[in-house]
Design a protein around this motif. Structure first.
Motif: not given
Length: 340
Positions: A4-8, A194-198, A318-321, A323-328
């Motif tokens: 999954d490219p959205y995961e580390p 991952w770093e929250g810079r949307l 949930i413990h990756s970057g 998880g930081d940017v997706v509130p759910e």
């Protein structure tokens, strides 16, 4: 990278090219180099036999190549890719392949040059020049893809700064192919996400082909747009990812963003229903499973939520970057701690 490219990503490596294959390549190329040296000496009447030079060059090349292959095999770090069978493969170091090939090309050039000089014809030399240009054209995508693999490997090793520098260099390179530039932009978008810079991530995904329907880039841009509360726009972008020919390659990411849209627009009950319908064991990514866990918990299915929280894919998400940017997903961290 991970599935999954959205995961580390988390991969394990093994050897790729064998020591024998590398040693053979070095033997052949350095035998040519030795022959070229012998030919130069022969022309200048400093020897009467070039065969020993060719044999000596081959032996020296074989020894150097063998030692180089063994040394690389003992290294713990290096570019890692996934082969067709899903196994992690550590790529052979570039210098182990390019050094003997360069020596071989130079030696052939010397022999062709000597022939042209002795026969007073430049046709062979011109043919050799064309051959070198052709090899350069063929090597260009190979070298670029190797550099891309090295950058992705740096992400896997947690060397984010190095990976970003390599990816930016590749994206700006004049010799990298469009496909490599798109993949570089895709990975830069992932790092920014991952770093929250949307906003930055959205810009990279657009450069990676999101607006022209490249599936992974479009699904990534759609995710960012939903996170920015642009749900309708995100749904339109996601539709581009679904409709293109390579949409199946990003199905788990598409399903994850689709579930997030339903969760935010129609609520947890509808999202849980959709998630159960879309869920295929082995084909779901961490984003999708994490959102399904969130939907289950909000809808009152606490046992179902905890079942999904036990999945390593969900824990990674949930413990990756991400998880930081997706509130759910971020909300599931406290739920998991409370239930452990």
């Amino acid at each position: 990278m991970g599935r999954d490219p959205y995961e580390p990503p988390s991969e394990t490596s093994r050897g790729a090219m064998s020591t024998l294959a590398i040693a053979t390549l070095w033997t052949m190329c350095f035998a040519g180099a030795g022959t070229a040296v012998g030919a130069l000496l022969l022309v200048n009447q400093l020897t009467i036999n070039l065969v020993p030079f060719g044999l000596s060059g081959g032996v020296i090349g074989g020894i150097l190549g063998g030692f180089g292959a063994v040394w690389q095999g003992r290294r713990e770090h290096g570019p890692v890719v996934i082969d067709r069978e899903g196994r992690a493969v550590r790529l052979t170091a570039e210098w182990l392949l390019l050094a003997p090939m360069a020596a071989g090309l130079v030696s052939v050039g010397v022999l062709v040059g000597l022939y042209s000089w002795k026969t007073y014809t430049f046709a062979p030399f011109l043919l050799y020049a064309l051959m070198v240009m052709g090899i350069g054209a063929l090597a260009r995508p190979y070298v670029a893809s190797r550099r891309l693999s090295r950058a992705v490997s740096a992400i896997e090793l947690g060397e984010i700064g190095s990976a970003r520098t390599q990816l930016q260099t590749l994206h700006q390179s004049a010799w990298a192919s469009k496909a490599v530039k798109d993949m570089s932009a895709l990975n830069l978008g992932l790092l920014a996400l991952w770093e929250g810079r949307l906003e930055e991530a959205a810009s990279w995904y657009e450069r990676a082909g999101a607006l022209r329907g490249q599936a992974l880039a479009a699904s990534g841009l759609a995710l960012i747009q939903v996170l920015q509360d642009k749900v309708d726009i995100g749904e339109q972008t996601l539709r581009r990812a679904i409709e293109v020919a390579d949409g199946m390659s990003a199905q788990s990411e598409i399903d994850g963003v689709r579930l997030l849209i339903v969760l935010r627009r129609e609520g947890a009950q509808e999202a849980a229903f959709l998630g159960e319908r879309l869920w295929s064991p082995g084909g779901a990514g961490g984003l999708f499973l994490g959102l399904l866990a969130s939907a289950r918990g909000t809808a009152g299915d606490l046992n179902g939520m905890h079942d999904l929280l036990a999945d390593p894919l969900v824990q990674d998400a949930i413990h990756s970057g991400l998880g930081d940017v997706v509130p759910e997903l971020r909300a599931l961290r406290s739920v998991h701690k409370g239930g452990s």
